[in-house]
Design a protein around this motif. Sequence first.
Motif, PDB file in Angstrom:
ATOM      1  N   SER A   1      61.258  35.317  41.232  1.00 39.14           N
ATOM      2  CA  SER A   1      60.385  35.096  40.083  1.00 39.14           C
ATOM      3  C   SER A   1      58.903  35.192  40.443  1.00 39.14           C
TER       4      SER A   1
ATOM      5  N   PRO B   1      56.941  37.675  41.672  1.00 40.05           N
ATOM      6  CA  PRO B   1      56.181  38.802  41.111  1.00 40.05           C
ATOM      7  C   PRO B   1      55.913  38.655  39.617  1.00 40.05           C
ATOM      8  N   PHE B   2      56.845  38.085  38.873  1.00 35.35           N
ATOM      9  CA  PHE B   2      56.631  37.895  37.445  1.00 35.35           C
ATOM     10  C   PHE B   2      55.537  36.871  37.187  1.00 35.35           C
ATOM     11  N   ARG B   3      55.452  35.860  38.037  1.00 36.40           N
ATOM     12  CA  ARG B   3      54.377  34.886  37.907  1.00 36.40           C
ATOM     13  C   ARG B   3      53.032  35.539  38.168  1.00 36.40           C
ATOM     14  N   LEU B   4      52.977  36.391  39.191  1.00 40.21           N
ATOM     15  CA  LEU B   4      51.717  37.072  39.506  1.00 40.21           C
ATOM     16  C   LEU B   4      51.302  38.003  38.377  1.00 40.21           C
ATOM     17  N   ILE B   5      52.256  38.678  37.769  1.00 37.11           N
ATOM     18  CA  ILE B   5      51.951  39.543  36.623  1.00 37.11           C
ATOM     19  C   ILE B   5      51.441  38.697  35.466  1.00 37.11           C
ATOM     20  N   GLY B   6      52.043  37.551  35.233  1.00 37.58           N
ATOM     21  CA  GLY B   6      51.602  36.661  34.166  1.00 37.58           C
ATOM     22  C   GLY B   6      50.187  36.163  34.389  1.00 37.58           C
TER      23      GLY B   6
ATOM     24  N   SER C   1      47.889  37.697  36.109  1.00 33.19           N
ATOM     25  CA  SER C   1      46.995  38.839  35.940  1.00 33.19           C
ATOM     26  C   SER C   1      46.757  39.154  34.466  1.00 33.19           C
ATOM     27  N   VAL C   2      47.797  39.132  33.676  1.00 30.27           N
ATOM     28  CA  VAL C   2      47.657  39.410  32.244  1.00 30.27           C
ATOM     29  C   VAL C   2      46.808  38.337  31.580  1.00 30.27           C
ATOM     30  N   GLU C   3      46.999  37.090  31.963  1.00 27.00           N
ATOM     31  CA  GLU C   3      46.191  36.007  31.409  1.00 27.00           C
ATOM     32  C   GLU C   3      44.723  36.182  31.771  1.00 27.00           C
TER      33      GLU C   3
END
Length: 64
Positions: free
Chosen positions: A31, A33-38, A40-42
């Motif tokens: 999970s 990488p998904f946290r890092l993407i989240g 970044s999007v934020e």
Amino acid sequence: MKLLLWLLLFVLCWPLALLALLLWPLLWLLSLPFRLIGISVEAVFALLRALLLLPARLLGHRGS
């Protein structure tokens, strides 16, 4: 009767608890990488909001 139910629950559920305990680090790593993407999007949305509200702040509007 309650004691028998508790013993049955213990016997049936300890393998699931042990499996969850062993798989938790693997799920955490998956999970990540998904946290890092989240994050970044934020950050991108915060930057866009700051850019869109910049003219109002320059004119003296005080936001909340």
